[in-house]
Motif scaffolding. Structure first.
Motif, PDB file in Angstrom:
ATOM      1  N   LYS A  43      73.248 -18.503  14.730  1.00 43.90           N
ATOM      2  CA  LYS A  43      71.984 -18.232  15.406  1.00 43.90           C
ATOM      3  C   LYS A  43      71.463 -19.494  16.103  1.00 43.90           C
ATOM      4  N   ASP A  44      71.768 -20.658  15.504  1.00 43.62           N
ATOM      5  CA  ASP A  44      71.303 -21.931  16.052  1.00 43.62           C
ATOM      6  C   ASP A  44      72.400 -22.986  15.890  1.00 43.62           C
ATOM      7  N   LYS A  45      72.159 -24.115  16.504  1.00 42.24           N
ATOM      8  CA  LYS A  45      73.067 -25.264  16.363  1.00 42.24           C
ATOM      9  C   LYS A  45      73.094 -25.738  14.911  1.00 42.24           C
ATOM     10  N   ASP A  65      73.777 -19.555   8.703  1.00 38.30           N
ATOM     11  CA  ASP A  65      74.427 -20.526   9.583  1.00 38.30           C
ATOM     12  C   ASP A  65      75.057 -21.650   8.755  1.00 38.30           C
ATOM     13  N   ALA A  66      74.339 -22.096   7.735  1.00 32.29           N
ATOM     14  CA  ALA A  66      74.848 -23.184   6.900  1.00 32.29           C
ATOM     15  C   ALA A  66      76.135 -22.783   6.199  1.00 32.29           C
ATOM     16  N   LEU A  67      76.194 -21.560   5.660  1.00 32.70           N
ATOM     17  CA  LEU A  67      77.397 -21.116   4.948  1.00 32.70           C
ATOM     18  C   LEU A  67      78.546 -20.828   5.903  1.00 32.70           C
ATOM     19  N   ARG A  68      78.226 -20.350   7.109  1.00 31.36           N
ATOM     20  CA  ARG A  68      79.292 -20.137   8.102  1.00 31.36           C
ATOM     21  C   ARG A  68      79.898 -21.489   8.500  1.00 31.36           C
ATOM     22  N   LEU A 133      75.681 -14.325   2.322  1.00 32.82           N
ATOM     23  CA  LEU A 133      76.132 -15.709   2.461  1.00 32.82           C
ATOM     24  C   LEU A 133      77.632 -15.826   2.223  1.00 32.82           C
ATOM     25  N   THR A 134      78.142 -15.037   1.281  1.00 30.89           N
ATOM     26  CA  THR A 134      79.585 -15.045   1.020  1.00 30.89           C
ATOM     27  C   THR A 134      80.359 -14.597   2.249  1.00 30.89           C
ATOM     28  N   LEU A 790      78.309 -27.860  15.621  1.00 32.14           N
ATOM     29  CA  LEU A 790      78.792 -26.489  15.775  1.00 32.14           C
ATOM     30  C   LEU A 790      77.749 -25.710  16.572  1.00 32.14           C
ATOM     31  N   LEU A 791      78.185 -25.138  17.681  1.00 32.06           N
ATOM     32  CA  LEU A 791      77.283 -24.457  18.600  1.00 32.06           C
ATOM     33  C   LEU A 791      77.545 -22.955  18.597  1.00 32.06           C
TER      34      LEU A 791
END
Length: 793
Positions: A43-45, A65-68, A133-134, A790-791
């Protein structure tokens, strides 16, 4: 002369070209620690700062986003490790390594790990944050497979990358659960002892379980053959990934520390391999922060800390596996007897693909107790079916989504307690400390009751219904300690406190490490972080000097040669410290081997080599050396009846004679560093030669030994050389008085990519007992040289 000159320049040029080629290959296959990468689903940088030890500090605007992002960076450093562990748990190693791994695949594909995963996944609540998150983590891993460089190992073994699924994640925890268990190595041996030599021999072994104990006490205060055993040993020797062994942990309450804040120390003991088992990361979002240690292919850390709390794990070592002898229907081998008549086995057909060979197909029969081990371990030649009942597959297991998520997302000690309460298997000691001053230890497992007087250390009767589980216990009955009045909690895999008035059965380690922890912590009123760092690297045995004194009581010292007298004087004065220059440590470990051999090998036969390195052998030692009368003293292969005196004198003389032949006549040269070493083996480095030099890390000389705090776990055997196979998989010391300077170290390095600068950069620090900072200060983190952005794609 001209020809030689031309050849010289030819080889110089060839070497130069090979170096250039190696450099280009390394650049193309190494992880990306700098630059920008676009990945879908963000969703964000997301900004990832890599510190000087290769730890990713992930800064994101939301948790998904953090887990991805974490899945992506985890995979680029550890994809080969992920591949091995998912194949191991599913029985798919022979696909890439060939027929030598068929027996490993046959065991793991037959245990029911995959079936348990399928059942667990079918019951998942897909609306929870843990599930979302998984799946984000999995997506990040799979996007690296699509976009990132393929690790060198995939080319060398000729395997294509495959996308990962939720079942692969569940299977990792299934493997962890099984490798924690000890019953499959010990119970077959004890059953054979009982059947061949009778109850007296068995009772002298298991009767020692309740002696020489440092018990982990409960207190809650208001809160702030041996054929199967030998086969299992062979299978474990072939595993290309780490197995879980033991661990130390202690947590000091504010009253016990010099700065008045909680200190947590933890070092889980796991099989050494390359890469190291744990992957570190620091994840920070507006609603979440955790510095964690993850297993390969797991989204949530099993070890971790932030500014509010810290947690760690050790192995509980409760007995959660029981073997049952089934009785087949004489008229139909596909049925087995129960107290209510005959029931049909469940049948499962399995196929193992074999690289360079024909596929192997076999059928597993499963009774109400579990899979028939005769079907999945070729060496089991017991004349009746043996079923393995394992709590991990018997009950719905919530370890992944509920437990590991709750461990790393707690907001208080109250919310943290949900995680230990949901553990069924493997049994864990979960350690906790927080900034408010709480400390806690929870024995976490689904404990259960059987009928009185039933001995679970041998095979049980599967047909009568009399040996079944009678009751599962509620978690509140599990031993645990919350803010005890002795101001610390600790665990070293030792015997836990009583459950309903009885010591709960298990394959607990002897009291050595637990006693050492208690002795040190009671030696002074308060401790600092620096003192805890020294303690976690301590190499003094709490019991060895007493064992030697008891063992050599009765030795005929008047009948010793000059070398034997010198060895006797050295070992008699030993304080149990395993330093590199220790001669006594070398003598002691050879004495142990000779003592076990003289006492047990005649009865144990082929099973002796396995028995020698079980928890049972370790636990009986302190009691056996003191026994004046024992059914084990007599050598059943001779006509005479041997006594304790015969065994002790034979043990000592054989030990000294062996060491003279091995290390020379000068006793002063029998130093510990000549016989002890550690090498971190890579699955491909095991092939030797150039591959060993490229992929393995070490060998190193080291300090420590079996059952000291710096637990360097090795097998006793006939060789007299001790190759460390397991030990602290990380050492962590977390100090809430200065949380930003908490420290840890890995055995080799953060990355599993051989071309990464972080592949083995911590190895020397580790063997020297040094540490590196676990950075939490954002300003310091942002000074890192490496920054990956990561963008959204």
């Amino acid at each position: 002369m001209k020809l030689l000159k031309k050849l010289f320049f030819f080889f110089i040029g060839l070497s130069f070209l090979l170096l250039i080629a190696y450099w280009f290959i390394g650049k193309s296959l190494s992880p990306d620690y700098n630059g920008e990468i676009k990945i879908s689903g963000l969703k964000d940088k997301v900004t990832v700062f890599y510190d000087d030890n290769g730890v990713p500090h992930i800064n994101a605007q939301n948790n998904e986003d953090a887990l991805r992002a974490f899945g992506y960076v985890h995979a680029q450093d550890r994809l080969w490790q992920m591949e091995l562990i998912r194949r191991l748990a599913a029985g798919r190693l022979a696909e890439i390594f060939g027929k030598d791994l068929v027996r490993v695949d046959k065991l793991f594909s037959g245990l029911g790990i995959e079936e348990a995963a399928v059942n667990g996944i079918a019951k998942i609540d897909k609306t929870t944050e843990a599930y979302k998150l998984t799946m984000a983590y999995l997506d990040g891993v799979n996007q690296f497979i699509d976009k990132g460089a393929t690790p060198l190992e995939f080319y060398l073994v000729g395997v294509e990358k495959e996308k990962y699924t939720l079942k692969d994640i569940y299977n990792v925890f299934g493997y962890m659960a099984f490798s924690f268990a000890a019953a499959h190595k010990t119970e077959p041996i004890l059953t054979e002892v009982k059947e061949k030599y009778g109850e007296a021999h068995l009772q002298e072994l298991i009767g020692s379980f309740s002696k020489n104990l440092t018990i982990n006490k409960t207190q809650k205060n208001p809160e702030i053959q041996a054929a199967m055993s030998e086969a299992m040993n062979i299978i474990y020797d072939k595993l290309p990934v780490s197995s879980f062994m033991g661990s130390n942990s202690w947590v000091l309450a504010p009253e016990k520390t010099k700065n008045g804040k909680v200190i947590l120390a933890n070092d889980p003991h796991i099989g050494f391999s390359q890469p190291s088992v744990w992957y570190q990361s620091h994840i920070k979002t507006p609603t979440y922060e955790m510095y964690g240690f993850n297993l390969a292919l797991t989204p949530f850390p099993l070890l971790g800390h932030n500014r509010e709390y810290a947690y760690g794990l050790t192995m509980l070592a409760n007995d959660d596996i029981d073997f049952y002898i089934e009785e087949n229907n004489p008229d139909n081998s596909l049925e087995y007897k129960t107290e209510n008549g005959f029931e049909k086995y469940k049948l499962f057909d399995k196929t193992i693909k074999v690289k360079g060979g024909q596929d192997t197909t076999y059928q597993i029969k499963v009774s109400r107790h579990g899979p028939i081990m005769n079907d999945i371990i070729d060496q089991v030649n017991y004349d009746k079916p043996i079923a393995m009942q394992w709590i991990y597959t018997k009950l719905p297991n919530q370890l992944l989504l509920d437990v590991s998520y709750d461990l790393s997302h707690a907001s208080s000690i109250e919310s943290f307690k949900r995680a230990p309460a949901n553990v069924h298997a493997p049994g864990l000691n979960i350690m906790y400390g927080d900034a408010k001053g709480n400390v806690a230890w929870f024995s976490s497992a689904k404990l259960y009751q059987v009928r009185d007087s039933l001995c679970r250390q041998v095979y049980l009767d599967g047909a009568s219904g009399k040996d079944e589980i009678t009751e599962f216990l509620e978690f509140e009955e599990n031993p645990q300690a919350i803010n005890p009045d002795w101001n610390f909690v600790y665990s070293a895999n030792q015997q836990i406190d009583t459950v309903r008035g009885e010591l709960y059965p298990g394959y607990y380690q002897p009291q050595d490490r637990a006693k050492r922890i208690v002795d040190i912590l009671k030696s002074q009123d308060k401790f600092s972080r620096e003192e805890m760092k020294k303690m976690i690297f301590d190499v003094t045995s709490s019991t060895a000097s007493t064992i030697i004194k008891d063992m050599l009581n009765g030795l005929d010292v008047n009948n010793l040669s000059s070398s034997e007298k010198e060895a006797f004087e050295i070992i008699s004065a030993w304080d149990g410290t395993y330093k590199k220059n220790s001669v006594a440590a070398t003598i002691y470990n050879r004495l142990l081997y000779e003592f076990y051999k003289s006492t047990f090998k005649d009865e144990m036969g082929k099973g002796f080599a396995v028995f020698l390195n079980t928890q049972t052998a370790k636990k009986i030692l302190a009691t056996q050396v003191k026994r004046q009368e024992s059914v084990w003293w007599d050598d059943v292969t001779t006509k005479t009846v041997e006594t304790r005196s015969d065994i002790i004198n034979t043990t000592f003389k054989n030990a000294v004679s062996f060491l003279q032949n091995q290390l020379g006549d000068n006793v002063d040269n029998w130093t510990w560093d000549r016989v002890l070493s550690v090498e971190h083996e890579h699955a491909i480095g095991k092939a030797g030669g150039l591959l060993r030099k490229l992929f393995n890390v070490g060998p190193f000389k080291t300090v420590g030994g079996n059952e000291v705090l710096n637990n360097q776990i090795f097998d006793l055997d006939s060789t007299g050389y001790y190759k460390v196979k397991s030990g602290p998989s990380t050492r962590r010391v977390i100090d809430f008085s200065d949380i930003e300077n908490s420290v840890a170290v890995l055995p080799t390095g953060q990355s599993g990519n051989v071309f990464s600068p972080y592949y083995k950069n911590q190895a020397t620090k580790y063997v020297n007992g040094e540490f590196v900072k676990m950075k939490l200060n954002q300003e310091e983190i942002e000074k890192s040289e490496n920054k990956l952005v990561l963008l959204p794609e």
